[in-house]
Design a protein around this motif. Structure first.
Motif, PDB file in Angstrom:
ATOM      1  N   GLU A 177       1.244  -1.152  -0.536  1.00 14.76           N
ATOM      2  CA  GLU A 177      -0.047   0.190  -0.214  1.00 14.76           C
ATOM      3  C   GLU A 177       1.461   1.140   0.232  1.00 14.76           C
ATOM      4  OE1 GLU A 177      -3.123  -0.635   3.574  1.00 14.76           O
ATOM      5  OE2 GLU A 177      -2.149  -2.124   2.975  1.00 14.76           O
ATOM      6  N   LEU A 178       2.257   1.218   0.777  1.00 14.95           N
ATOM      7  CA  LEU A 178       2.870   2.442   0.819  1.00 14.95           C
ATOM      8  C   LEU A 178       3.429   2.105  -0.683  1.00 14.95           C
ATOM      9  CD1 LEU A 178       4.170   1.957   3.885  1.00 14.95           C
ATOM     10  CD2 LEU A 178       3.004   4.203   3.912  1.00 14.95           C
ATOM     11  N   PHE A 179       3.965   1.794  -1.413  1.00 16.63           N
ATOM     12  CA  PHE A 179       4.429   1.428  -2.151  1.00 16.63           C
ATOM     13  C   PHE A 179       3.485   2.463  -3.486  1.00 16.63           C
ATOM     14  CE2 PHE A 179       5.396  -0.538  -6.449  1.00 16.63           C
ATOM     15  CZ  PHE A 179       6.315  -0.041  -7.015  1.00 16.63           C
ATOM     16  N   VAL A 180       2.173   1.567  -3.877  1.00 12.18           N
ATOM     17  CA  VAL A 180       1.278   2.131  -4.256  1.00 12.18           C
ATOM     18  C   VAL A 180       0.771   3.842  -4.474  1.00 12.18           C
ATOM     19  CG1 VAL A 180      -1.335   1.730  -5.345  1.00 12.18           C
ATOM     20  CG2 VAL A 180       0.180  -0.526  -4.425  1.00 12.18           C
ATOM     21  N   LYS A 222      11.338  -1.550  -0.040  1.00  7.00           N
ATOM     22  CA  LYS A 222      12.798  -3.787   0.497  1.00  7.00           C
ATOM     23  C   LYS A 222      12.187  -3.323   1.546  1.00  7.00           C
ATOM     24  CE  LYS A 222      16.812  -1.935  -2.164  1.00  7.00           C
ATOM     25  NZ  LYS A 222      16.701  -2.915  -3.016  1.00  7.00           N
ATOM     26  N   ASP A 223      12.826  -4.703   2.428  1.00  3.40           N
ATOM     27  CA  ASP A 223      12.449  -4.541   3.545  1.00  3.40           C
ATOM     28  C   ASP A 223      13.149  -4.452   4.666  1.00  3.40           C
ATOM     29  OD1 ASP A 223      11.927  -6.053   6.363  1.00  3.40           O
ATOM     30  OD2 ASP A 223      13.020  -8.015   6.003  1.00  3.40           O
ATOM     31  N   GLU A 241      21.084   3.319 -10.248  1.00  3.29           N
ATOM     32  CA  GLU A 241      19.972   3.266 -10.985  1.00  3.29           C
ATOM     33  C   GLU A 241      18.463   2.132 -11.318  1.00  3.29           C
ATOM     34  OE1 GLU A 241      20.573   4.611 -15.212  1.00  3.29           O
ATOM     35  OE2 GLU A 241      20.942   6.100 -15.076  1.00  3.29           O
ATOM     36  N   LEU A 242      17.728   2.122 -11.531  1.00  2.01           N
ATOM     37  CA  LEU A 242      16.379   1.082 -11.535  1.00  2.01           C
ATOM     38  C   LEU A 242      15.709   1.335 -13.266  1.00  2.01           C
ATOM     39  CD1 LEU A 242      14.677   0.501  -8.048  1.00  2.01           C
ATOM     40  CD2 LEU A 242      16.503  -1.169  -9.229  1.00  2.01           C
ATOM     41  N   GLU A 243      14.994   0.284 -13.476  1.00  3.28           N
ATOM     42  CA  GLU A 243      13.397   1.011 -14.609  1.00  3.28           C
ATOM     43  C   GLU A 243      12.179   1.349 -13.998  1.00  3.28           C
ATOM     44  OE1 GLU A 243      14.783  -2.421 -17.783  1.00  3.28           O
ATOM     45  OE2 GLU A 243      13.940  -3.672 -16.582  1.00  3.28           O
ATOM     46  N   ASN A 248      10.467  -1.728  -7.710  1.00  3.81           N
ATOM     47  CA  ASN A 248       9.920  -2.772  -6.147  1.00  3.81           C
ATOM     48  C   ASN A 248      10.493  -4.100  -6.931  1.00  3.81           C
ATOM     49  OD1 ASN A 248       8.032  -4.159  -8.148  1.00  3.81           O
ATOM     50  ND2 ASN A 248       6.653  -3.604  -6.814  1.00  3.81           N
ATOM     51  N   GLY A 249      11.488  -3.790  -8.061  1.00  3.72           N
ATOM     52  CA  GLY A 249      11.766  -5.754  -8.039  1.00  3.72           C
ATOM     53  C   GLY A 249      10.478  -6.746  -8.774  1.00  3.72           C
TER      54      GLY A 249
END
Length: 552
Positions: A177-180, A222-223, A241-243, A248-249
């Motif tokens: 939820e926090l990620f979204v 991340k945990d 960098e991330l895509e 979130n992997g």
């Protein structure tokens, strides 16, 4: 436990978790505060004014006599109720026409000290993800000046105002939820930036993000175990960098830009010294100074930096610390507090013996932001209506009940003493005793952190060349008032400069300047952290700094 959904015109509905039964008036105002909305009204006249009428459906209490008196039967049939007369018993929905107001943020306008432009195609976005606020700038490649600015409140505040509350929420199963919440807000900012600049979201070629360490953990899902308990060790300090489509992997990420757009997450120093601090050091370029320089981020976490240049063969030092000041500096958890958005009192002057309030947007006041809170407390102190311990002083002498020195009326209502900062009809903005205490705690925490930093290198504040104040609270900052109430020592009164949102400008540098990412990584690797937990010196200074008085 239930949910309140507020449906907005031309915007995604807001959803807030609530404990039931609860007052619809309180739940609605809380939701507005969390999402940066100006509420229809923050004040209640017990059903007599009718200002809080809205269309609300769900599991609700029965219609009251006050509602029958103020609302027609046709409107009642259509779902119109008075929020102050309605109790929410379960899930509920409010249908209204509200819009998010522009939040106030200060940027330097353009990027200095670019030696060579970074290489990417199209447009780029710099983001600063704060605990309270998210801000973004859009640039054309190979340019110094931003094309557009967008700011939103951080919606993760529904899980708590500080990073500890959000870490706990993540650990309790709310990481998705926090990620979204943060992902969708970044998408909203990207869309708004492009709309203002007249470009398409698919033209975005690069994104750079600065944030505190916790915000980056939550953004990448991340945990949070390692940063949730002593010794608060961050097992990821970012700087990579991330895509965009896979933050979130789990192949989930931003939806408004192409999946493979590179997103650089600026490097952190430790669990509580994030990449926002690194970005401030970078954009203010303090490592080029020949005398000691300090930075103070006036926010929920209050990060502080002291740079001491090399001298007599000793290497230069970058010393950082943070102290949990709480959200008072940002207007949160204050009775009539709010973010620095339209309607917020940001400045209070005394003109002809009366208080003159400056309001963002030149509209009817709706509350106090952080700078307004500082000014209100300073004015109360100067008028003798607040003593140095932070207690209200009430004139009980009936013959002299209206002292010429009194600026604000102090009343005892709802079983609490309150200073009336603004009153017009049913619109009352006040400070409670608890609000003053919250400011004192934040002030003492920041002051103690600064003094501990200076103490480590055996220097005094008189040796410091500049203290840069950064963050939203610093935008309308009254230095004289801050010194008067003891937020900063007298020695710094003429050395304070505001740096605006230096974190955002640091992210912009990393986006636009070719060598800035390397510089940021060097800063992060060389910075040392002063841990204040368990420090007897910090505790002593903290207690000494609680009083509202000017000190050396």
């Amino acid at each position: 436990m239930a949910f309140l959904t507020i449906h907005l015109k031309n915007k995604t509905p807001l959803k807030v978790q609530i404990d039931v039964p609860c007052s619809a008036f309180s739940a609605y105002n809380k939701a507005c505060d969390l999402h940066g909305l100006i509420p229809k009204t923050k004040y209640c006249a017990n059903g007599s004014c009718g200002k809080c009428s809205v269309r609300i459906f769900g599991n609700l209490s029965k219609v009251t006599d006050a509602e029958l008196k103020n609302i027609s039967q046709q409107d009642l049939n259509d779902g119109i109720r008075l929020l102050c007369q309605t109790t929410i018993l379960g899930n509920a929905e409010i249908f209204a026409d509200y819009s998010v107001e522009n939040m106030q943020i200060e940027v330097n306008g353009y990027i200095n000290h670019i030696t060579e432009f970074a290489d990417y195609k199209g447009f780029g976005i710099a983001l600063d993800i704060g605990t309270t606020t998210i801000a973004g700038l859009l640039f054309k490649n190979r340019s110094k000046a931003p094309l557009s600015l967008s700011v939103l409140p951080n919606p993760q505040r529904i899980f708590g105002a500080d990073v500890i509350a959000r870490i706990n929420a993540s650990m309790e199963g709310h990481s998705s939820e926090l990620f979204v919440l943060i992902r969708d807000s970044i998408d909203d900012i990207i869309e708004d930036l492009c709309k203002k600049a007249g470009c398409n979201t698919e033209d975005i070629g690069k994104i750079c993000i600065s944030a505190n360490t916790t915000m980056l953990y939550l953004l990448t899902q991340k945990d949070c175990t390692s940063i949730s308990k002593s010794p608060f060790y961050a097992d990821c300090l970012f700087g990579f960098e991330l895509e965009a489509g896979n933050l979130n992997g789990l192949n989930d990420g931003l939806k408004k830009v192409s999946f493979n757009v590179p997103v650089f997450l600026a490097p952190c120093v430790s669990a509580f010294i994030g990449s926002d601090t690194v970005a401030c050091i970078l954009s203010l370029n303090i490592v080029q100074h020949k005398t000691p320089v300090m930075i103070a981020d006036l926010g929920t976490n209050s990060e502080m930096v002291l740079f001491v240049p090399s001298k007599n063969g000793e290497q230069a030092k970058i010393l950082c610390t943070s102290s949990a000041a709480g959200p008072a500096f940002e207007g949160a958890n204050i009775s009539c507090g709010m973010c620095a958005i339209n309607g917020a009192i940001e400045k209070i002057d005394v003109v002809g013996g009366n208080a003159a309030c400056s309001v963002i947007g030149n509209v009817e006041p709706a509350g106090l932001c952080g700078s307004g809170l500082l000014d209100a407390i300073a004015v109360l102190r100067q008028a003798g209506q607040l003593d140095e311990t932070g207690s209200f002083v009430i004139n009980n002498d009936e013959e002299n009940s209206e002292s010429e020195d009194e600026i604000f009326e102090i009343l005892n209502f709802e079983n609490e003493e309150k200073a009336i900062i603004y009153r017009k009809n049913s619109n009352i903005i006040y400070l409670s005793q608890n609000d003053v205490r919250a400011f004192q705690l934040a002030k003492a925490s920041l002051r103690a952190g600064l003094e501990c930093l200076v103490n480590v290198v055996a220097k005094s504040f008189s040796d410091v060349e500049i203290l840069y104040l950064v963050g939203g609270f610093a935008k309308s900052f009254n230095v004289a008032n801050a010194v008067y109430v003891g937020l900063f020592p007298n020695e710094l009164s003429k050395k304070i400069k505001t740096g605006g949102n230096a974190s955002l400008m640091g992210a912009a540098l990393m986006l636009q300047e070719k060598t800035s990412i390397k510089k940021a990584c060097d800063i992060a690797s060389k910075a040392n952290v002063l841990e204040l937990g368990g420090s007897e010196l910090f505790q002593k200074i903290f207690i000494d700094s609680m009083n509202l008085k000017s000190t050396n």
